[in-house]
Design an enzyme around this catalytic site. Structure first.
Site, PDB file in Angstrom:
ATOM      1  N   CYS A  72       0.828  -1.195   0.000  1.00 51.12           N
ATOM      2  CA  CYS A  72       0.000   0.000   0.000  1.00 51.12           C
ATOM      3  C   CYS A  72       0.872   1.259   0.000  1.00 51.12           C
ATOM      4  CB  CYS A  72      -0.865  -0.031   1.258  1.00 51.12           C
ATOM      5  SG  CYS A  72      -1.802   1.464   1.501  1.00 51.12           S
ATOM      6  N   CYS A  78      -1.231   5.839   7.051  1.00 53.49           N
ATOM      7  CA  CYS A  78      -2.497   5.276   7.495  1.00 53.49           C
ATOM      8  C   CYS A  78      -2.435   4.694   8.899  1.00 53.49           C
ATOM      9  CB  CYS A  78      -2.954   4.221   6.495  1.00 53.49           C
ATOM     10  SG  CYS A  78      -4.367   3.266   7.040  1.00 53.49           S
ATOM     11  N   CYS A  81      -2.233  -0.789   9.103  1.00 53.75           N
ATOM     12  CA  CYS A  81      -1.409  -2.001   9.024  1.00 53.75           C
ATOM     13  C   CYS A  81      -0.051  -1.701   9.656  1.00 53.75           C
ATOM     14  CB  CYS A  81      -1.139  -2.389   7.582  1.00 53.75           C
ATOM     15  SG  CYS A  81      -2.593  -2.778   6.638  1.00 53.75           S
ATOM     16  N   CYS A 169      -7.689  -0.004  -0.345  1.00 52.31           N
ATOM     17  CA  CYS A 169      -7.029  -0.607   0.820  1.00 52.31           C
ATOM     18  C   CYS A 169      -6.728  -2.067   0.503  1.00 52.31           C
ATOM     19  CB  CYS A 169      -7.961  -0.522   2.022  1.00 52.31           C
ATOM     20  SG  CYS A 169      -7.429  -1.535   3.391  1.00 52.31           S
ATOM     21  N   GLN A 292     -17.651 -11.432  12.227  1.00 52.44           N
ATOM     22  CA  GLN A 292     -16.188 -11.505  12.077  1.00 52.44           C
ATOM     23  C   GLN A 292     -15.780 -11.032  10.681  1.00 52.44           C
ATOM     24  OE1 GLN A 292     -14.001 -12.311  14.371  1.00 52.44           O
ATOM     25  NE2 GLN A 292     -15.149 -13.419  15.932  1.00 52.44           N
ATOM     26  N   TYR A 321     -20.862 -14.165  25.535  1.00 55.78           N
ATOM     27  CA  TYR A 321     -20.433 -13.094  24.620  1.00 55.78           C
ATOM     28  C   TYR A 321     -20.652 -13.599  23.182  1.00 55.78           C
ATOM     29  CZ  TYR A 321     -17.851 -12.106  28.922  1.00 55.78           C
ATOM     30  OH  TYR A 321     -17.492 -11.912  30.229  1.00 55.78           O
ATOM     31  N   ASP A 391     -16.028 -15.640  24.660  1.00 56.40           N
ATOM     32  CA  ASP A 391     -15.348 -14.860  23.611  1.00 56.40           C
ATOM     33  C   ASP A 391     -15.534 -13.374  23.932  1.00 56.40           C
ATOM     34  OD1 ASP A 391     -14.273 -13.828  21.307  1.00 56.40           O
ATOM     35  OD2 ASP A 391     -15.767 -14.663  19.939  1.00 56.40           O
ATOM     36  N   CYS A 418      -9.211 -11.812  22.049  1.00 56.78           N
ATOM     37  CA  CYS A 418      -8.538 -10.919  21.108  1.00 56.78           C
ATOM     38  C   CYS A 418      -7.491 -10.084  21.840  1.00 56.78           C
ATOM     39  CB  CYS A 418      -9.555 -10.031  20.397  1.00 56.78           C
ATOM     40  SG  CYS A 418     -10.632  -9.159  21.533  1.00 56.78           S
TER      41      CYS A 418
HETATM   42  N1  SAH Z   1     -18.574 -14.716  19.661  1.00 50.51           N
HETATM   43  C1  SAH Z   1     -19.028 -13.724  18.721  1.00 50.51           C
HETATM   44  C2  SAH Z   1     -18.810 -12.288  19.160  1.00 50.51           C
HETATM   45  C3  SAH Z   1     -17.558 -11.954  19.915  1.00 50.51           C
HETATM   46  S1  SAH Z   1     -17.263 -10.216  20.134  1.00 50.51           S
HETATM   47  C4  SAH Z   1     -18.449 -13.987  17.344  1.00 50.51           C
HETATM   48  O1  SAH Z   1     -17.521 -14.778  17.193  1.00 50.51           O
HETATM   49  O2  SAH Z   1     -18.937 -13.400  16.384  1.00 50.51           O
HETATM   50  C5  SAH Z   1     -17.667  -9.970  21.817  1.00 50.51           C
HETATM   51  C6  SAH Z   1     -19.140  -9.772  22.070  1.00 50.51           C
HETATM   52  O3  SAH Z   1     -19.325  -9.594  23.461  1.00 50.51           O
HETATM   53  C7  SAH Z   1     -19.751  -8.547  21.410  1.00 50.51           C
HETATM   54  O4  SAH Z   1     -20.837  -8.962  20.629  1.00 50.51           O
HETATM   55  C8  SAH Z   1     -20.187  -7.665  22.581  1.00 50.51           C
HETATM   56  O5  SAH Z   1     -21.380  -6.960  22.320  1.00 50.51           O
HETATM   57  C9  SAH Z   1     -20.392  -8.682  23.666  1.00 50.51           C
HETATM   58  N2  SAH Z   1     -20.270  -8.216  25.063  1.00 50.51           N
HETATM   59  C10 SAH Z   1     -19.495  -7.245  25.563  1.00 50.51           C
HETATM   60  N3  SAH Z   1     -19.588  -7.205  26.898  1.00 50.51           N
HETATM   61  C11 SAH Z   1     -20.453  -8.180  27.282  1.00 50.51           C
HETATM   62  C12 SAH Z   1     -20.946  -8.647  28.546  1.00 50.51           C
HETATM   63  N4  SAH Z   1     -20.565  -8.110  29.689  1.00 50.51           N
HETATM   64  N5  SAH Z   1     -21.792  -9.689  28.537  1.00 50.51           N
HETATM   65  C13 SAH Z   1     -22.192 -10.272  27.384  1.00 50.51           C
HETATM   66  N6  SAH Z   1     -21.765  -9.864  26.174  1.00 50.51           N
HETATM   67  C14 SAH Z   1     -20.898  -8.834  26.111  1.00 50.51           C
END
Ligand code: SAH
Length: 566
Positions: A72, A78, A81, A169, A292, A321, A391, A418
């Site tokens: 790029c 930017c 990256c 991009c 994602q 989550y 997650d 993450c």
């Molecule tokens: N597992 C999903 C999303 C993961 S991202 C996937 O793979 O697509 C993390 C998620 O947690 C988000 O959607 C966010 O809104 C949610 N989140 C954040 N804080 C939270 C909490 N205290 N309790 C439940 N969900 C929550």
């Protein structure tokens, strides 16, 4: 001795957490953005702290063997990256090191050195991409005006809201450029204004583009500071010609805020969503849904989650989550039932809808905080979980959530993270309370950037191993007289209450397999034994349960005999 604006020569020996090069001069470390490990560089000091400093890369005097030409042209401006000039294999090693360091330093874990080191934790090499560019299925381009009054779109420069006019991009789809060209020429032709962040005036704020990786469907959504778009049909007629175009929308955001999307969506043409698949599960994705961004790697990530969950079809699983239920639906195919929890209500609407369009019935979704929904539910229902998947966002899990997981004692916990620093912190908590970290699998969801996703598997520690003692009964040396046993048996009074856990442990130790609480409850009920609260809760389970096999029924009866319940 080092001062601002001083120039010096450095050998870059390491990379920091944000991908910046680190070199030392007279024992003082300098962080140099855009420098690569192995570079000999001329740098200028920008800021000095007591023990370290920040410097700017002026010139690469001799390039590192790992340095590559960035794809790029706007790479340095930017800032999206951070690692584009580092060879991809080195990027992967860098990210692996980052996860490893956090697990060792924050979590206090010991990673296995070789596959034969059975005491250490199995750390798998990062799952990278074959083609680490053009992977994103979503892009959000800010729209603005340059000094000459021309409409521009592209990306924000690092740490600012100045738009770099880059429509190409190299993380996103090729087609973005064509779509942006159509939108911008439409705006120029019909004098549609671009939004101005400082004054809050102007109409078009962002262009959001989404692609269905498997289906090839395309969504274009213009985020506007108003309720309608003049001459909209001129735009839709152009965009409709693009093969795959499925959905042309407006999103209303009239607030003076950094948040990109508002909550109201207006349909200009086509569907309100696009459709995509991960594996065999179909998802409908609205402009507001979290989904994602790297579909190729998401599939690998979810497959790892599924493998780590170790499902046989009988388990009760939680997906905390859960977003729009992507992981939940993946797991539901191989378990008895899945409960998903997510804080964002519209995401749960999507999740329920996605379950419906796939005909998946053994899932139930709850809106709320994981740290509130899970403990309240468990308090009320007392139904154990076999597997819990989490997650969470970057800040990791709330302590109340971890505490409840420990109380529920699932056989396995799969943690998708993450941010490996908060991951290490949370794993330490779990491993001090009965869990064992077994495997770690980093996945490169965001090539060219410093972000790294990690999946780990923890299993609940078994009671200490079973010791087999050979005893001979009777009279004589080394033998145990039967009289004593009879006396002891007479003195022995079984405890009032035999728990499901005791029955399960007995069966696992004797027969080597597990039995679900619901199965024990079923056998007890058939035998007409008194029932306590847990089985009633089990009865209320909405999902239809399978029945225990004859072998399990016998094992349960044996355990009940052992504990003198029958
Ligand atoms: N597992 C999903 C999303 C993961 S991202 C996937 O793979 O697509 C993390 C998620 O947690 C988000 O959607 C966010 O809104 C949610 N989140 C954040 N804080 C939270 C909490 N205290 N309790 C439940 N969900 C929550």
């Amino acid at each position: 001795m080092f001062q601002k604006n001083m120039e010096l020569e450095l050998l870059i020996e390491d990379l920091g957490v944000d991908g910046e090069g680190i070199g030392k001069a007279e024992g003082v470390a300098f962080f140099v953005k855009d420098a690569v490990v192995g570079d000999r560089a001329l740098v200028k000091i920008m800021k000095m702290k007591k023990r370290y400093g920040y410097a700017r890369l002026l010139k690469v005097l001799s390039p590192s063997p790992y340095r590559t030409k960035p794809l790029c042209d706007y790479y340095r401006q930017c800032g999206g990256c951070q690692l584009q000039v580092l060879e991809y294999t080195q990027q992967l090693q860098y990210k692996e090191r980052k996860v490893r360091n956090n697990l060792e330093r924050i979590g206090g874990f010991r990673i296995a050195e070789t596959e034969y080191d059975k005491q250490g934790i199995l750390f798998h090499p990062m799952i990278g991409m074959e083609e680490p560019f053009f992977y994103r299925n979503k892009a959000q381009f800010p729209v603005g005006t340059d000094k000459e009054g021309n409409i521009v779109t592209g990306f924000y420069a690092a740490r600012s809201h100045n738009i770099i006019p880059n429509r190409r991009c190299c993380l996103g789809a090729d087609l973005n450029e064509k779509i942006l060209d159509i939108v911008i020429s439409f705006m120029e032709r019909y004098h549609i204004s671009a939004y101005d962040e400082t004054s809050g005036a102007g109409l078009v704020r962002h262009v959001l583009i989404r692609y269905g990786f498997v289906t090839g469907e395309i969504m274009v959504c213009l985020v506007i500071n108003g309720r309608s778009l003049p001459m909209a049909e001129k735009l839709t007629s152009q965009l409709q010609k693009i093969p795959g175009m499925t959905s042309i929308l407006l999103n209303v955001n009239e607030k003076q805020t950094n948040v990109i999307l508002g909550s109201h969506v207006i349909n200009l043409w086509g569907q309100d969503y696009i459709t995509d698949y991960i594996g065999s599960v179909k998802y409908q994705i609205s402009p507001l849904s979290f989904y994602q961004v790297n579909p190729v790697q998401t599939k690998k990530l979810y497959e790892t989650v599924l493998a780590y969950a170790g499902l046989t079809g009988r388990e009760t699983v939680w997906d905390l989550y859960c977003g729009i239920g992507t992981i939940s639906l993946f797991l539901a195919q191989q378990s008895n039932c899945v409960y998903g929890v997510e804080i964002v209500a519209p995401a749960i609407e999507d999740a329920r809808n996605n379950a419906r369009i796939n005909g998946i019935e053994n899932v139930e979704f709850f809106v709320g905080k994981a740290e509130e929904v899970l403990p309240q539910w468990y308090e009320r229902e007392r139904i154990p979980a076999d597997v819990i998947v989490v997650d969470p966002p970057r800040k990791g899990c709330d302590i109340k959530c971890l505490e409840t997981i420990v109380n529920m004692q699932p056989e396995r916990v799969v943690y998708v993270s993450c941010d490996s620093a908060t991951l290490a912190r949370d794993l330490k908590y779990l491993c001090e309370r009965g869990y064992e970290l077994k495997e770690v699998q980093p996945v490169d969801m965001f090539p060219q950037t410093t972000h790294v996703e990690t999946v780990v598997m923890l299993s609940h520690k078994k009671p200490d191993s079973v010791i087999n003692i050979k005893v001979e009964f009777g009279e004589g040396e080394g033998k145990v007289p039967l009289d004593n046993i009879v006396k002891r048996a007479a003195a022995y009074k079984p405890k009032e209450r035999v728990t499901y856990k005791m029955i399960k442990e007995y069966i696992e130790a004797k027969y080597g397999f597990k039995v679900h609480t619901a199965y024990i409850a079923e056998v007890k009920r058939e035998l007409g034994l008194p029932m306590y609260d847990a089985p009633n809760a089990v009865e209320e389970l909405k999902q239809p349960r399978k029945h225990p096999t004859a072998e399990k029924v016998e094992a349960i009866k044996d355990a009940l005999k052992y504990f003198e319940k029958i």
